[in-house]
Motif scaffolding. Structure first.
Motif, short mmCIF file in Angstrom:
data_model
loop_
_atom_site.label_atom_id
_atom_site.label_comp_id
_atom_site.label_asym_id
_atom_site.label_seq_id
_atom_site.Cartn_x
_atom_site.Cartn_y
_atom_site.Cartn_z
N LYS A 1 -78.58 69.44 -50.47
CA LYS A 1 -77.92 69.51 -51.77
C LYS A 1 -78.69 70.46 -52.70
N ASP A 2 -80.02 70.37 -52.68
CA ASP A 2 -80.85 71.24 -53.50
C ASP A 2 -80.71 72.70 -53.07
N LEU A 3 -80.70 72.95 -51.78
CA LEU A 3 -80.55 74.30 -51.24
C LEU A 3 -79.23 74.91 -51.69
N LEU A 4 -78.14 74.14 -51.57
CA LEU A 4 -76.82 74.62 -51.97
C LEU A 4 -76.73 74.81 -53.49
N SER A 5 -77.33 73.90 -54.24
CA SER A 5 -77.32 74.02 -55.71
C SER A 5 -78.05 75.27 -56.18
N LYS A 6 -79.19 75.55 -55.57
CA LYS A 6 -79.94 76.76 -55.93
C LYS A 6 -79.12 78.01 -55.62
N ILE B 1 -75.43 82.56 -57.53
CA ILE B 1 -74.08 83.12 -57.63
C ILE B 1 -73.64 83.16 -59.08
N LYS B 2 -73.83 82.05 -59.78
CA LYS B 2 -73.46 81.95 -61.20
C LYS B 2 -74.19 83.00 -62.03
N GLU B 3 -75.50 83.12 -61.84
CA GLU B 3 -76.31 84.09 -62.59
C GLU B 3 -75.81 85.51 -62.37
N PHE B 4 -75.53 85.87 -61.13
CA PHE B 4 -75.09 87.23 -60.83
C PHE B 4 -73.68 87.47 -61.34
N ALA B 5 -72.78 86.49 -61.19
CA ALA B 5 -71.39 86.65 -61.61
C ALA B 5 -71.25 86.75 -63.12
#
Length: 158
Positions: A133-138, A143-147
């Motif tokens: 879950k932590d790996l996917l959240s990071k 993705i959010k930061e770049f988008a």
């Protein structure tokens, strides 16, 4: 079988978010802490239907290889990657994208089966599910930061 569902709201166009989520290059950036490298198959650019990638990474102090393949694909709504070879008995990762006011809702559904029977189930309960879950959240935060900034252009425009 553990099932992890993550919802990430991203203030960006769905097409950009979709392509960032399937970018091999952005995946490398989001997993730098595990030194993940694409070593076979599609090793850069945007992965698509019926394409596979083999990743080498270090998790829990052990180098591991994992090959996943895009088995379903409907741009910019949905894609699925499934493990072909690797440490898990199996895994399936659904990536869903929908338009919302001022952006995109990205929903990940990650299901996996650990190896080693009862010991794998114990590992899930003790640490593995939280680790995943932590790996996917990071990854989703990258993705959010770049988008949400102009950084996406470095990945998607060559």
């Amino acid at each position: 079988m553990p099932k992890i569902e993550l919802r990430t709201v991203i203030t960006a166009d769905r097409e950009i978010v979709f392509d960032l989520a399937r970018s091999i290059d952005l995946h490398k950036i989001s997993t730098e802490h595990t030194n993940e490298q694409a070593i076979a198959g599609k090793t850069s650019g945007l992965i698509g239907i019926d394409e596979s990638v083999t990743w080498r990474a270090k998790h829990f102090g052990v180098n591991q290889n994992l090959t996943s393949k895009i088995t379903e694909f409907d741009r910019p709504n949905y894609f699925v990657d499934e493990m072909q070879e690797g440490v898990f008995s199996e895994f399936r990762h659904e990536h869903n994208f929908s338009d919302i006011e001022n952006g995109t809702l990205m929903i990940d559904v990650f299901e996996y089966s650990s190896p080693f029977g009862v010991f794998g189930k114990l590992a899930d309960m003790l640490f593995l599910e939280n680790y995943m879950k932590d790996l996917l959240s990071k990854r989703n935060q990258i993705i959010k930061e770049f988008a949400e900034t102009d950084k996406w252009r470095k990945i998607l425009i060559n």
